[in-house]
Motif scaffolding. Structure first.
Motif, PDB file in Angstrom:
ATOM      1  N   ASP A  72      -0.084   6.540   3.527  1.00  0.00           N
ATOM      2  CA  ASP A  72      -0.057   6.742   4.792  1.00  0.00           C
ATOM      3  C   ASP A  72       0.388   5.276   5.562  1.00  0.00           C
ATOM      4  O   ASP A  72      -0.401   4.579   5.897  1.00  0.00           O
ATOM      5  CB  ASP A  72      -1.365   6.969   5.630  1.00  0.00           C
ATOM      6  CG  ASP A  72      -1.379   7.132   6.829  1.00  0.00           C
ATOM      7  OD1 ASP A  72      -0.446   6.902   7.580  1.00  0.00           O
ATOM      8  OD2 ASP A  72      -2.362   7.745   7.441  1.00  0.00           O
ATOM      9  N   LEU A  73       1.805   5.087   5.526  1.00  0.00           N
ATOM     10  CA  LEU A  73       2.281   3.635   5.764  1.00  0.00           C
ATOM     11  C   LEU A  73       1.972   3.167   7.496  1.00  0.00           C
ATOM     12  O   LEU A  73       1.798   2.101   7.359  1.00  0.00           O
ATOM     13  CB  LEU A  73       3.805   3.669   5.573  1.00  0.00           C
ATOM     14  CG  LEU A  73       4.560   2.200   5.742  1.00  0.00           C
ATOM     15  CD1 LEU A  73       3.992   1.400   4.667  1.00  0.00           C
ATOM     16  CD2 LEU A  73       6.061   2.628   5.658  1.00  0.00           C
ATOM     17  N   PRO A  74       2.384   4.126   8.373  1.00  0.00           N
ATOM     18  CA  PRO A  74       2.046   4.051   9.499  1.00  0.00           C
ATOM     19  C   PRO A  74       0.342   3.093   9.793  1.00  0.00           C
ATOM     20  O   PRO A  74       0.206   2.287  10.467  1.00  0.00           O
ATOM     21  CB  PRO A  74       2.295   5.185  10.545  1.00  0.00           C
ATOM     22  CG  PRO A  74       3.170   5.888   9.542  1.00  0.00           C
ATOM     23  CD  PRO A  74       2.749   5.619   8.394  1.00  0.00           C
ATOM     24  N   ARG A  75      -0.451   4.048   9.131  1.00  0.00           N
ATOM     25  CA  ARG A  75      -1.696   3.497   9.381  1.00  0.00           C
ATOM     26  C   ARG A  75      -2.022   2.271   8.452  1.00  0.00           C
ATOM     27  O   ARG A  75      -2.647   1.219   8.896  1.00  0.00           O
ATOM     28  CB  ARG A  75      -2.811   4.789   8.717  1.00  0.00           C
ATOM     29  CG  ARG A  75      -4.287   4.473   9.004  1.00  0.00           C
ATOM     30  CD  ARG A  75      -5.122   5.380   8.448  1.00  0.00           C
ATOM     31  NE  ARG A  75      -6.514   4.890   8.446  1.00  0.00           N
ATOM     32  CZ  ARG A  75      -7.324   5.583   7.834  1.00  0.00           C
ATOM     33  NH1 ARG A  75      -6.811   6.537   7.207  1.00  0.00           N
ATOM     34  NH2 ARG A  75      -8.746   4.913   7.825  1.00  0.00           N
ATOM     35  N   ALA A  76      -1.250   2.049   7.288  1.00  0.00           N
ATOM     36  CA  ALA A  76      -1.499   1.010   6.588  1.00  0.00           C
ATOM     37  C   ALA A  76      -1.114  -0.465   7.229  1.00  0.00           C
ATOM     38  O   ALA A  76      -1.495  -1.482   7.536  1.00  0.00           O
ATOM     39  CB  ALA A  76      -0.814   1.102   5.235  1.00  0.00           C
ATOM     40  N   ILE A 120       1.803  -7.241   3.225  1.00  0.00           N
ATOM     41  CA  ILE A 120       2.557  -6.746   4.328  1.00  0.00           C
ATOM     42  C   ILE A 120       3.744  -6.494   3.677  1.00  0.00           C
ATOM     43  O   ILE A 120       4.600  -5.535   3.620  1.00  0.00           O
ATOM     44  CB  ILE A 120       2.814  -7.662   5.808  1.00  0.00           C
ATOM     45  CG1 ILE A 120       1.553  -7.497   6.396  1.00  0.00           C
ATOM     46  CG2 ILE A 120       4.160  -7.216   6.473  1.00  0.00           C
ATOM     47  CD1 ILE A 120       1.771  -8.557   7.675  1.00  0.00           C
ATOM     48  N   GLY A 121       4.168  -7.530   2.821  1.00  0.00           N
ATOM     49  CA  GLY A 121       5.348  -7.161   1.938  1.00  0.00           C
ATOM     50  C   GLY A 121       5.455  -6.189   1.002  1.00  0.00           C
ATOM     51  O   GLY A 121       6.110  -5.393   0.922  1.00  0.00           O
ATOM     52  N   PHE A 122       4.060  -5.978   0.377  1.00  0.00           N
ATOM     53  CA  PHE A 122       4.043  -4.958  -0.409  1.00  0.00           C
ATOM     54  C   PHE A 122       3.883  -3.660   0.139  1.00  0.00           C
ATOM     55  O   PHE A 122       4.725  -2.603  -0.395  1.00  0.00           O
ATOM     56  CB  PHE A 122       2.404  -4.995  -0.918  1.00  0.00           C
ATOM     57  CG  PHE A 122       2.107  -4.009  -1.862  1.00  0.00           C
ATOM     58  CD1 PHE A 122       2.513  -3.866  -3.347  1.00  0.00           C
ATOM     59  CD2 PHE A 122       1.110  -2.872  -1.429  1.00  0.00           C
ATOM     60  CE1 PHE A 122       2.145  -2.525  -4.087  1.00  0.00           C
ATOM     61  CE2 PHE A 122       0.755  -1.804  -2.129  1.00  0.00           C
ATOM     62  CZ  PHE A 122       1.065  -1.631  -3.571  1.00  0.00           C
ATOM     63  N   ALA A 123       3.384  -3.622   1.396  1.00  0.00           N
ATOM     64  CA  ALA A 123       3.658  -2.149   2.067  1.00  0.00           C
ATOM     65  C   ALA A 123       5.032  -1.907   2.355  1.00  0.00           C
ATOM     66  O   ALA A 123       5.459  -0.792   2.511  1.00  0.00           O
ATOM     67  CB  ALA A 123       2.535  -2.308   3.350  1.00  0.00           C
ATOM     68  N   LEU A 124       5.758  -2.978   3.009  1.00  0.00           N
ATOM     69  CA  LEU A 124       6.937  -2.647   3.487  1.00  0.00           C
ATOM     70  C   LEU A 124       7.748  -2.212   2.296  1.00  0.00           C
ATOM     71  O   LEU A 124       8.801  -1.378   2.226  1.00  0.00           O
ATOM     72  CB  LEU A 124       7.835  -3.694   4.007  1.00  0.00           C
ATOM     73  CG  LEU A 124       6.896  -4.151   5.398  1.00  0.00           C
ATOM     74  CD1 LEU A 124       7.516  -5.410   6.081  1.00  0.00           C
ATOM     75  CD2 LEU A 124       7.416  -3.255   6.434  1.00  0.00           C
TER      76      LEU A 124
END
Length: 832
Positions: free
Chosen positions: A596-600, A635-639
């Motif tokens: 769930d990228l937006p929530r992350a 943040i880098g990981f999520a992106l």
């Protein structure tokens, strides 16, 4: 006027300062009686104190009748040499200090100018100002207020042009920013360097106290006020000695020899430094002054009384923040401060540098000179030095603890006497707690200490677990056991730090800690107990997520998040509680990145706001800087999960920028070295994703040097070996992108040797460990294919496919495993 008279004046002055301005007049009338001259002298000091803002010189003494009545001269707008005065900064008992600017059209610079007060231009005081100017002219140190210029006014009075410093007294600076113990010690070490520099120039400061030490907004210590500094190689007459005694007026910081009116030496400054460290770490002064005494009289009366231990003063103090950190002062810091406060100068540290060095040794986990050389302390020293005898010593210590546990347990069973069992239990708690805390602290971030950590876990865990049933209803004992289990988990498998690679063992230890803390929080929902419970939820959640068990990890971190919201909901929430709340958001954002990228991103951005604020408040705090490195990495990981490679790279670059200064500041800290290595390799990985291998190599080679160092000093650490293999993989990928397959093959073959030497990856291992064999074989297959070695290429690519296929359904790394599988199959097809 005799010295006794001056002591009387100073006693009354100090006592009057403790009363409100409205009460002082009545107080002086009562204690001075008909001694009108005495009242006038004390009031003169009070007037000087009230008018001083204390930039360069704090309130000084002047003899009653020494200065005639005068109208203050208005210097505003007037020039002194190249400087134009713009405002008054403060008035001391002997001088005025003005803010000025350079006014000769060469460049703009703000300065402070110090002038004698009108009416005090006697020969002796003029000479003192000249002496101060000469002293400062000989000193050039980054932590000492710098003398820029000097001259004489049109009336022939000397003046000093000083560096203008915007800052706060060191004690105020530490309290307002809620600095950690380590951050406060770092400031003191900088100050000790300045004091030692003064001593090397054959001078003594003579009035070291919080108000004479400023800290700038950038966290730089500045030592001020050399108005009573003394040249060690210069004889002083009785009148000069009397002036020094009068001007100091700080009995709480004065050494016993100063109080007795004897000559001051470098040892006197060391004593004052001891008082300052005590105040900064314990939040109080070393002595509880009897209510009926005050000032120098009180100091003299307490001259033979030993000071309270700093840890005791902190624990019994009224300020909660000092009570919370009191335990950190026990042991080394207590010993260091008490040594600096020794009654006899010869029993103190031989120099300010020696004091600073002992503080540094404490921070690094090394034995300190001030500590009594007991059996347990010798054990810790051997652990720290990790000599060959360490293992035997640790085993002896563990056996000693284990034997005590067994003896107490048998006594409990045999006697069935509750009181006796409780006494044994108390002794076990003390011994176990001391042993675990001391040895764990010594080995926590020490390079090469894997064997020690392994022994600590293997020989202690079974004995500690035997005590769990004996905890009964003792909340304090449950807290201690939970702490032990939490630390065992960290040693076993905390994937962010040095560990034994026993991930499943770590999960079990974390679960035990969590169970105990849930019991404690149910009976005692204090802020401290809720914070500990949050930490347990968080540690277990992070490790389960690294095992790809998101279905359990996410509810745990959500439970932690709810506690965090409760902790920060009140206006008195501490910085530590806000940091815990941010940690839950950071973990939640990481867990959700693959599903769930937006929530992350929303959770990570919320954590970023909090951590940026905390870092702005304490930029000198290593923990705050590490937090900034970690949030940008997450943040880098999520992106990266969203294949936004350019944005991910920028986040990883920021992460590396935050952590690099810590490597220079803490070169012996294995945890910081490891974190910096992975920050650098993350940057290199995303430069590779963007097909920029030359830029990638710069960072990956830096990371490789660091993980190789950690592996070299700790060769039995399997995780250190796998870290080298991980970095070698990215190095090989860079050379593959550059078309240098032979060079890539050299690095990748070495990576495979390290992977094969480690135990086979287990389903419970963290994601990177489970992926590493497949990734290494895949890249070896690519290298052999580029070199036209089809048979070797097919062997390695087939091995990678076999390894990846069970991982393609993994909730965290399944997407990566599928991508590598597809690429490997395409290469295999091209070879046929």
């Amino acid at each position: 006027m005799q010295l006794e008279r001056w002591h009387q004046i100073k006693d009354l002055f100090s006592a009057a300062l403790e009363r409100t301005a409205a009460d002082r007049s009545a107080f002086l009338d009562q204690v001075c009686g008909a001694d009108i001259e005495l009242i006038a002298q004390v009031r003169s000091l009070l007037d000087a104190h009230e008018s001083s803002l204390g930039f360069i010189e704090r309130p000084a003494a002047e003899r009653a009748g020494l200065a005639q009545a005068f109208e203050p001269f208005d210097w505003h707008g007037r020039r002194l040499g190249n400087y134009r005065i713009v405002s008054e900064l403060g008035r001391g008992g002997m001088s005025h200090v003005y803010k000025a600017v350079r006014d000769d059209d060469q460049y703009y610079k703000e300065v402070a100018i110090k002038l004698l007060r009108p009416g005090l231009d006697t020969h002796s005081l003029l000479q003192r100002l000249r002496d101060e100017r000469q002293i400062l002219a000989e000193l050039s140190h980054p932590n000492i207020a710098q003398l820029l210029d000097g001259g004489v006014t049109e009336t022939g009075a000397p003046y000093l042009v000083m560096e203008y410093i915007e800052g706060e007294p060191i004690d105020v600076y530490c309290e307002q920013r809620e600095l950690s113990i380590d951050a406060r010690i770092n400031l003191v070490r900088s100050l000790c360097g300045a004091v030692h520099y003064v001593h090397q120039h054959l001078m003594v400061h003579g009035d070291l106290k919080g108000g004479n030490i400023l800290v700038t907004n950038d966290g730089v210590v500045k030592l001020l006020d050399f108005g009573i500094a003394k040249l060690l190689n210069t004889a002083s007459d009785a009148s000069q000695s009397m002036i020094n005694q009068v001007v100091a007026l700080t009995p709480a910081y004065a050494s016993p020899e100063q109080i007795r009116g004897e000559s001051i030496t470098t040892a006197s400054d060391v004593y004052s430094l001891g008082v300052l460290v005590y105040k900064l770490l314990a939040g109080a002064l070393p002595f509880e002054v009897p209510a009926e005494l005050f000032g120098w009289e009180a100091a003299a009366a307490l001259g033979d009384r030993p000071p309270r231990l700093p840890s005791v003063a902190a624990a019994e103090g009224k300020v909660a923040s000092y009570r919370r950190t009191a335990r950190q002062l026990r042991g080394d810091l207590d010993a260091i401060i008490i040594k600096a406060l020794a009654k006899e100068p010869d029993d103190r540290y031989g120099s300010a540098e020696h004091l600073a060095e002992d503080l540094r040794r404490h921070q690094r986990g090394f034995p300190v000179d001030a500590h009594p050389d007991g059996t347990l302390y010798r054990t810790r020293k051997l652990v720290v030095r990790h000599k060959a005898a360490t293992v035997a010593t640790v085993l002896f210590a563990v056996a000693f603890v284990s034997g005590s546990v067994a003896t107490a347990w048998q006594a409990h069973i045999a006697s069935n006497e509750r009181a006796r069992a409780e006494r044994h239990l108390t002794e076990i708690r003390k011994l176990t707690n001391t042993y675990l805390r001391d040895v764990y602290k010594a080995a926590m971030n020490l390079p090469g200490a894997t064997e020690v950590r392994k022994l600590l876990v293997e020989n202690s865990l079974k004995h500690i677990s035997a005590l769990e049933d004996e905890s009964q209803d003792s909340l304090e004992f449950k807290r201690e056991l939970a702490w032990a289990y939490q630390k065992f988990g960290d040693v076993q498998g905390d994937y962010l730090g040095a560990n034994l690679g026993d991930t499943e063992g770590a999960v079990q230890s974390y679960r035990r800690a969590l169970r105990l803390r849930e019991q404690v929080a149910e009976q005692s929902p204090t802020r401290e107990d809720l914070s500990e419970l949050l930490s347990s939820y968080l540690a277990l959640s992070e490790l389960l997520a690294a095992q790809s068990k998101l279905e359990e990890a996410i509810p745990l971190v959500e439970a932690a998040h709810e506690i965090g919201k409760q902790l920060v909901a009140t206006a008195d929430a501490t910085a530590a509680e806000h940091r815990l709340m941010a940690a839950t958001e950071l973990a939640l954002g990481t867990h959700l990145s693959t599903i769930d990228l937006p929530r992350a991103l929303a959770a990570l951005q919320s954590a970023q706001v909090t951590l940026e604020r905390l870092f702005a408040e304490k930029p000198e705090d290593p923990a705050a800087r590490l937090d900034m490195a970690l949030i940008h990495a997450r943040i880098g990981f999520a992106l990266g999960r969203a294949e936004q490679y350019e944005s991910a790279l920028q986040a990883y670059l920021k992460s590396s920028e935050y952590v690099e200064p810590l490597v220079r500041g803490y070169p012996a800290d294995a945890g910081i070295m490891r974190g910096a290595a992975f920050a650098a390799v993350n940057v290199g990985e995303y430069y590779n994703f963007l097909n920029k291998p030359d830029q990638a190599l710069e960072y990956i080679q830096l990371a490789l040097g660091r993980v190789e160092h950690l592996h070299a000093v700790d060769p039995v650490n399997e995780q250190a070996a796998l870290a080298v293999a991980y970095v070698l993989n990215h190095l090989g990928e860079s050379y593959l992108l550059k078309g240098q397959a032979a060079t890539a093959l050299t690095h990748l073959n070495r990576a495979l040797q390290l992977v094969n030497a480690a135990p086979p990856a287990k389903p419970t291992d963290i994601a990177e460990v489970r992926m590493l064999p497949g990734v290494t074989n895949f890249r070896l297959g690519k290298a052999h294919a580029m070199l036209n070695h089809p048979q070797d290429a097919a062997t390695h690519l087939g091995t990678s496919v076999t390894h990846f296929q069970p991982l393609t359904d993994d909730t965290v790394i399944g997407k990566d495993a599928q991508r590598f599988t597809d690429q490997a199959k395409q290469l295999l097809d091209s070879l046929s």
